[in-house]
Design a protein around this motif. Structure first.
Motif, PDB file in Angstrom:
ATOM      1  N   GLU A  27     -50.558 -15.710   8.967  1.00 14.64           N
ATOM      2  CA  GLU A  27     -49.721 -16.904   9.083  1.00 14.64           C
ATOM      3  C   GLU A  27     -50.192 -18.023   8.155  1.00 14.64           C
ATOM      4  OE1 GLU A  27     -46.920 -17.667  10.953  1.00 14.64           O
ATOM      5  OE2 GLU A  27     -46.846 -15.515  11.339  1.00 14.64           O
ATOM      6  N   LEU A  28     -51.503 -18.146   7.995  1.00 16.05           N
ATOM      7  CA  LEU A  28     -52.060 -19.257   7.221  1.00 16.05           C
ATOM      8  C   LEU A  28     -52.028 -19.045   5.715  1.00 16.05           C
ATOM      9  CD1 LEU A  28     -55.243 -20.150   9.283  1.00 16.05           C
ATOM     10  CD2 LEU A  28     -53.100 -21.433   9.184  1.00 16.05           C
ATOM     11  N   LEU A  29     -52.260 -17.819   5.299  1.00 13.94           N
ATOM     12  CA  LEU A  29     -52.468 -17.555   3.879  1.00 13.94           C
ATOM     13  C   LEU A  29     -51.157 -17.320   3.131  1.00 13.94           C
ATOM     14  CD1 LEU A  29     -55.514 -15.217   4.336  1.00 13.94           C
ATOM     15  CD2 LEU A  29     -55.556 -17.498   3.322  1.00 13.94           C
ATOM     16  N   PRO A  30     -51.101 -17.728   1.872  1.00  9.49           N
ATOM     17  CA  PRO A  30     -49.912 -17.443   1.051  1.00  9.49           C
ATOM     18  C   PRO A  30     -49.707 -15.927   0.941  1.00  9.49           C
ATOM     19  CG  PRO A  30     -51.385 -18.977  -0.065  1.00  9.49           C
ATOM     20  CD  PRO A  30     -52.114 -18.471   1.147  1.00  9.49           C
ATOM     21  N   ALA A  31     -48.479 -15.517   0.756  1.00  6.85           N
ATOM     22  CA  ALA A  31     -48.153 -14.093   0.611  1.00  6.85           C
ATOM     23  C   ALA A  31     -49.018 -13.454  -0.462  1.00  6.85           C
ATOM     24  CB  ALA A  31     -46.681 -13.921   0.287  1.00  6.85           C
ATOM     25  N   GLY A  32     -49.548 -12.280  -0.149  1.00  5.91           N
ATOM     26  CA  GLY A  32     -50.334 -11.524  -1.124  1.00  5.91           C
ATOM     27  C   GLY A  32     -51.808 -11.872  -1.148  1.00  5.91           C
ATOM     28  N   ILE A  33     -52.221 -12.886  -0.418  1.00  6.96           N
ATOM     29  CA  ILE A  33     -53.636 -13.263  -0.369  1.00  6.96           C
ATOM     30  C   ILE A  33     -54.228 -12.716   0.909  1.00  6.96           C
ATOM     31  CG2 ILE A  33     -55.287 -15.183  -0.259  1.00  6.96           C
ATOM     32  CD1 ILE A  33     -53.859 -14.995  -2.930  1.00  6.96           C
ATOM     33  N   GLY A  34     -55.340 -11.991   0.780  1.00  2.65           N
ATOM     34  CA  GLY A  34     -56.044 -11.506   1.959  1.00  2.65           C
ATOM     35  C   GLY A  34     -55.255 -10.551   2.809  1.00  2.65           C
ATOM     36  N   SER A  35     -54.626  -9.593   2.142  1.00  2.00           N
ATOM     37  CA  SER A  35     -53.788  -8.646   2.902  1.00  2.00           C
ATOM     38  C   SER A  35     -54.580  -7.579   3.605  1.00  2.00           C
ATOM     39  CB  SER A  35     -52.763  -8.005   1.957  1.00  2.00           C
ATOM     40  OG  SER A  35     -53.430  -7.383   0.878  1.00  2.00           O
ATOM     41  N   GLY A  36     -55.894  -7.653   3.539  1.00  2.00           N
ATOM     42  CA  GLY A  36     -56.745  -6.690   4.250  1.00  2.00           C
ATOM     43  C   GLY A  36     -57.248  -5.612   3.326  1.00  2.00           C
TER      44      GLY A  36
END
Length: 133
Positions: A123-132
């Motif tokens: 929810e917090l991170l922009p799309a594509g950042i920290g996707s696991g």
């Protein structure tokens, strides 16, 4: 020898938590997303200094910190800098006051599990950042 890639600003998540076990859980959830942890910080002054350095993608804040202080100044600095953040905290009088100052922010009660932390980071991170990983 090849130098490792430098950390990108978008890879940095601030963690503010004074309870060691919870700090470890939060930090590990961030690392599990392939992100770097700034902190965990146990007090508002060092956390606010980290915000002032800039380059944060998001932040996870406990409200009640050591020595009776709160993370209110950190939340205010993050809001001013446009950094998305959420509160991961227990409930108490000081929590209600700090949260009311930032009503648009998510509040996740402790104890929190890893799955919930993963959803919160999504929810917090922009799309594509920290996707696991």
């Amino acid at each position: 020898m090849i130098d490792p890639a430098p950390t990108r600003a978008a890879d940095l998540v601030l963690v503010v938590e004074d309870e060691p076990m919870t700090a470890m859980l939060l930090a590990q959830a961030v690392k599990d997303r392939g992100l770097d942890v700034v902190g965990p910080h146990r007090d508002a002054n060092t956390a606010r200094a980290a915000v002032e350095k800039g380059g944060l993608a998001a932040a996870l804040l406990d409200v009640s910190l050591d020595a009776g202080e709160t993370s209110a100044p950190v939340a205010d600095a993050l809001a001013a800098a446009g950094v998305p953040f959420a509160f991961v905290t227990g409930y108490g009088t000081e929590t209600a006051q700090v949260v009311r100052a930032h009503p648009e922010r998510l509040v996740i009660p402790k104890p929190v599990d890893r799955e919930t932390l993963g959803i919160l980071l999504d929810e917090l991170l922009p799309a594509g950042i920290g996707s696991g990983a």
